[in-house]
Design a protein around this motif. Structure first.
Motif, short mmCIF file in Angstrom:
data_model
loop_
_atom_site.label_atom_id
_atom_site.label_comp_id
_atom_site.label_asym_id
_atom_site.label_seq_id
_atom_site.Cartn_x
_atom_site.Cartn_y
_atom_site.Cartn_z
N MET A 120 10.22 -2.29 -8.26
CA MET A 120 8.98 -1.75 -8.83
C MET A 120 9.16 -1.19 -10.24
SD MET A 120 6.32 1.20 -7.48
CE MET A 120 7.32 2.54 -8.11
N ASP A 121 9.96 -0.12 -10.37
CA ASP A 121 10.10 0.54 -11.67
C ASP A 121 10.74 -0.40 -12.69
OD1 ASP A 121 9.12 3.28 -11.22
OD2 ASP A 121 10.75 3.38 -9.75
N GLY A 122 10.02 -0.63 -13.79
CA GLY A 122 10.54 -1.49 -14.83
C GLY A 122 10.29 -2.96 -14.60
N LEU A 123 9.79 -3.30 -13.40
CA LEU A 123 9.50 -4.71 -13.10
C LEU A 123 8.01 -4.93 -12.90
CD1 LEU A 123 11.07 -7.52 -12.24
CD2 LEU A 123 9.94 -6.95 -10.07
N ILE A 124 7.41 -4.16 -11.97
CA ILE A 124 5.96 -4.23 -11.77
C ILE A 124 5.25 -3.31 -12.75
CG2 ILE A 124 4.08 -3.80 -10.16
CD1 ILE A 124 5.93 -4.49 -7.87
N PHE A 125 5.81 -2.11 -12.92
CA PHE A 125 5.18 -1.11 -13.78
C PHE A 125 6.11 -0.71 -14.92
CE2 PHE A 125 3.14 -0.44 -9.64
CZ PHE A 125 1.80 -0.49 -10.01
N ASP A 126 5.50 -0.34 -16.03
CA ASP A 126 6.26 0.10 -17.20
C ASP A 126 6.56 1.60 -17.06
OD1 ASP A 126 7.53 0.01 -19.61
OD2 ASP A 126 5.71 0.14 -20.82
N THR A 127 7.28 1.93 -15.97
CA THR A 127 7.54 3.33 -15.66
C THR A 127 8.80 3.87 -16.34
OG1 THR A 127 8.60 2.53 -13.65
CG2 THR A 127 6.36 3.39 -13.44
#
Length: 219
Positions: free
Chosen positions: A11-18
């Motif tokens: 998720m983090d860094g892949l789906i969202f620019d978190t």
């Protein structure tokens, strides 16, 4: 078209620019408490479980005092989570297109993230893509964090697929190592850190964005 029966998303860094949000929140708190923190140091913690990162930060900055380091951690994580709850988090390029493609081809999707479940749920709900995933595997569901392969083994069990017919999508080196350890083909879509050459050679591909994952599956 490749015989892929299920896809596991970090998720983090892949789906969202978190990752950028986490860094900005940590840098702001570090500056407030005069802690010598910078982006190079932040990169060392990408893909590492929260508890492990917090313990390391306490050790690294012990001379600043336990209370000060804890305030730095609490303030930075608090600010990041405030942004997450506000819905001010951008999707990474190609997310919606890839999810639509996988849905059209009836390929199930699972999120396997080292983040905690409430944050995962909030981000997916705000983006309107929670229903695109059949299951979520979070930090609460594993005993050992990435690069241990446990999280991907659990995610694959949700999919009911063989390792060879599963695909992991990751942005961080710890996640790539975890997928390799699980024996699952992995595509790396780097966010803040490019893979070391030896690691890149062990991936199915290193791609600039999720847009190119569609081409990879089709060809």
């Amino acid at each position: 078209m490749k015989e892929i029966k299920g896809v596991i998303f970090d998720m983090d860094g892949l789906i969202f620019d978190t990752e950028a949000i986490y860094y900005q929140a940590q840098q702001q708190a570090a500056d407030q408490y005069n802690i010598p923190f910078d982006k190079a140091l932040y990169r060392e913690y990408i893909g590492i479980a929260d508890e492990e990162a917090w313990e390391s930060l306490h050790q690294r900055f012990a001379e600043h005092g336990k209370d000060t380091v804890q305030k730095f951690i609490d303030d930075s994580w608090g600010e990041a989570h405030r942004i997450f709850h506000s819905g001010e988090v951008d999707l990474k390029p190609g997310v919606r297109e890839l999810l639509q493609f996988l849905e059209e081809h009836e390929i199930p999707r699972v999120v396997a993230s080292s983040n905690v479940r409430p944050v995962i749920e909030i981000l997916l709900e705000h983006a309107g893509i929670r229903d695109k995933f059949q299951a979520i595997v979070s930090a609460e569901d594993v005993k050992l964090a990435k690069p241990n392969p446990e999280i991907f083994n659990i995610a694959r069990a949700h999919l009911g697929t063989s390792a060879e017919q599963t695909l992991v999508l990751e942005d961080a080196q710890h996640g790539v190592q975890a997928a390799i350890g699980a024996g699952i083909p992995v595509i790396m879509v780097p966010d803040m850190i490019q893979p070391a050459e030896g690691l890149a050679q062990q991936t199915a591909a290193v791609l600039p964005s999720l847009h190119e994952v569609i081409d990879y599956i089709q060809n």
